[in-house]
Design a protein around this motif. Structure first.
Motif, PDB file in Angstrom:
ATOM      1  N   LYS A 115       0.807  -1.218   0.000  1.00 59.77           N
ATOM      2  CA  LYS A 115       0.000   0.000   0.000  1.00 59.77           C
ATOM      3  C   LYS A 115       0.844   1.274   0.000  1.00 59.77           C
ATOM      4  CE  LYS A 115      -3.885  -2.264   2.223  1.00 59.77           C
ATOM      5  NZ  LYS A 115      -4.676  -2.404   3.435  1.00 59.77           N
ATOM      6  N   LEU A 116       2.047   1.216   0.545  1.00 61.86           N
ATOM      7  CA  LEU A 116       2.901   2.409   0.533  1.00 61.86           C
ATOM      8  C   LEU A 116       3.299   2.773  -0.895  1.00 61.86           C
ATOM      9  CD1 LEU A 116       4.221   4.587   2.227  1.00 61.86           C
ATOM     10  CD2 LEU A 116       6.137   3.042   2.666  1.00 61.86           C
ATOM     11  N   TYR A 117       3.455   1.786  -1.750  1.00 64.32           N
ATOM     12  CA  TYR A 117       3.752   2.058  -3.160  1.00 64.32           C
ATOM     13  C   TYR A 117       2.610   2.823  -3.831  1.00 64.32           C
ATOM     14  CZ  TYR A 117       7.681  -1.131  -2.638  1.00 64.32           C
ATOM     15  OH  TYR A 117       8.848  -1.728  -2.224  1.00 64.32           O
ATOM     16  N   ASP A 118       1.381   2.502  -3.467  1.00 62.90           N
ATOM     17  CA  ASP A 118       0.228   3.225  -4.020  1.00 62.90           C
ATOM     18  C   ASP A 118       0.261   4.696  -3.606  1.00 62.90           C
ATOM     19  OD1 ASP A 118      -0.772   0.853  -5.150  1.00 62.90           O
ATOM     20  OD2 ASP A 118      -1.925   0.382  -3.342  1.00 62.90           O
ATOM     21  N   ILE A 119       0.613   4.953  -2.368  1.00 61.33           N
ATOM     22  CA  ILE A 119       0.690   6.322  -1.863  1.00 61.33           C
ATOM     23  C   ILE A 119       1.762   7.104  -2.611  1.00 61.33           C
ATOM     24  CG2 ILE A 119       1.350   7.706   0.163  1.00 61.33           C
ATOM     25  CD1 ILE A 119      -0.125   5.499   1.843  1.00 61.33           C
ATOM     26  N   VAL A 120       2.906   6.474  -2.813  1.00 59.90           N
ATOM     27  CA  VAL A 120       3.996   7.133  -3.541  1.00 59.90           C
ATOM     28  C   VAL A 120       3.575   7.409  -4.980  1.00 59.90           C
ATOM     29  CG1 VAL A 120       6.370   6.879  -4.378  1.00 59.90           C
ATOM     30  CG2 VAL A 120       5.783   6.172  -2.046  1.00 59.90           C
ATOM     31  N   ASN A 122       0.647   7.904  -6.180  1.00 62.52           N
ATOM     32  CA  ASN A 122      -0.318   9.005  -6.208  1.00 62.52           C
ATOM     33  C   ASN A 122       0.349  10.364  -6.035  1.00 62.52           C
ATOM     34  OD1 ASN A 122      -2.514   7.324  -6.642  1.00 62.52           O
ATOM     35  ND2 ASN A 122      -2.952   7.102  -4.467  1.00 62.52           N
ATOM     36  N   GLN A 123       1.473  10.384  -5.362  1.00 60.73           N
ATOM     37  CA  GLN A 123       2.223  11.633  -5.171  1.00 60.73           C
ATOM     38  C   GLN A 123       2.892  12.086  -6.472  1.00 60.73           C
ATOM     39  OE1 GLN A 123       2.452  13.388  -2.223  1.00 60.73           O
ATOM     40  NE2 GLN A 123       3.679  14.963  -3.198  1.00 60.73           N
ATOM     41  N   TYR A 124       3.223  11.127  -7.315  1.00 63.11           N
ATOM     42  CA  TYR A 124       3.947  11.410  -8.551  1.00 63.11           C
ATOM     43  C   TYR A 124       3.099  11.004  -9.764  1.00 63.11           C
ATOM     44  CZ  TYR A 124       7.984  11.881  -5.491  1.00 63.11           C
ATOM     45  OH  TYR A 124       8.847  12.275  -4.507  1.00 63.11           O
ATOM     46  N   LYS A 128       5.932   7.624 -15.924  1.00 57.41           N
ATOM     47  CA  LYS A 128       5.795   6.483 -16.843  1.00 57.41           C
ATOM     48  C   LYS A 128       6.707   5.315 -16.474  1.00 57.41           C
ATOM     49  CE  LYS A 128       4.321   9.215 -20.832  1.00 57.41           C
ATOM     50  NZ  LYS A 128       3.939  10.410 -20.194  1.00 57.41           N
ATOM     51  N   ALA A 129       7.822   5.600 -15.852  1.00 57.28           N
ATOM     52  CA  ALA A 129       8.772   4.534 -15.499  1.00 57.28           C
ATOM     53  C   ALA A 129       9.255   4.731 -14.075  1.00 57.28           C
ATOM     54  CB  ALA A 129       9.961   4.554 -16.457  1.00 57.28           C
ATOM     55  N   TRP A 130       9.363   3.622 -13.372  1.00 53.33           N
ATOM     56  CA  TRP A 130       9.824   3.631 -11.982  1.00 53.33           C
ATOM     57  C   TRP A 130      11.021   2.714 -11.849  1.00 53.33           C
ATOM     58  CZ3 TRP A 130       7.212   6.369  -8.117  1.00 53.33           C
ATOM     59  CH2 TRP A 130       5.991   6.911  -8.489  1.00 53.33           C
ATOM     60  N   VAL A 131      11.972   3.092 -11.014  1.00 51.41           N
ATOM     61  CA  VAL A 131      13.101   2.239 -10.662  1.00 51.41           C
ATOM     62  C   VAL A 131      13.128   2.200  -9.139  1.00 51.41           C
ATOM     63  CG1 VAL A 131      15.589   1.913 -10.767  1.00 51.41           C
ATOM     64  CG2 VAL A 131      14.396   2.949 -12.705  1.00 51.41           C
TER      65      VAL A 131
END
Length: 148
Positions: A115-120, A122-124, A128-131
């Motif tokens: 769930k913390l990934y969802d919060i992050v 939503n902040q950004y 298009k790409a995450w590392v």
């Protein structure tokens, strides 16, 4: 000591996302009965500061990603507040003042749960790409991969 206090506070509050101050407010550190709560908390922060050290390879990777134009943020499942963690990251040359630090105890969500990934995310909005880098197979690899 904090581990015992944390287990007790989690059980009493039925909440796994507690900041250090809340953990100690529920006692559970009876082995330190003669030590004022504020002093015990300050000692824990001091111990954390002495033991949390930056990984040199990750420091290099952060700098590389910054020069490539990436936005950097830090995500942690822990009981220390984001302000304190950010101070440590800045001291160790990992974070800049304008970087975001997301901590499970403040977000009331964890990487472990995903769930913390969802919060992050939503902040950004619009990324298009995450590392993501981490040291825990389940929280930092499996959950992160599952969140894209």
């Amino acid at each position: 000591m904090a581990e015992k206090a944390e287990r007790g506070a989690i059980e009493k509050l039925n909440n796994q996302h507690l900041p250090l101050e809340e953990i100690y407010s529920f006692g559970g550190y009876s082995d330190l009965a003669d030590v004022p709560q504020e002093y015990a908390i300050a000692l824990e922060y001091e111990v954390e500061k002495k033991n949390l050290t930056a990984n040199a390879e990750i420091q290099k990777e952060i700098l590389k990603r910054r020069t490539e134009g990436y936005t950097i943020c830090f995500i942690s499942d822990m009981h220390l507040n984001s302000r304190y963690l950010k101070e440590l990251l800045i001291e160790q040359g990992c974070a800049y003042e304008d970087d975001h630090v997301f901590v499970s105890c403040e977000a009331k969500a964890t990487k472990h749960e995903g769930k913390l990934y969802d919060i992050v995310r939503n902040q950004y909005e619009g990324v298009k790409a995450w590392v993501h880098y981490g040291d825990n197979r389940k929280s930092d690899y499996i959950r992160a991969a599952g969140k894209g």
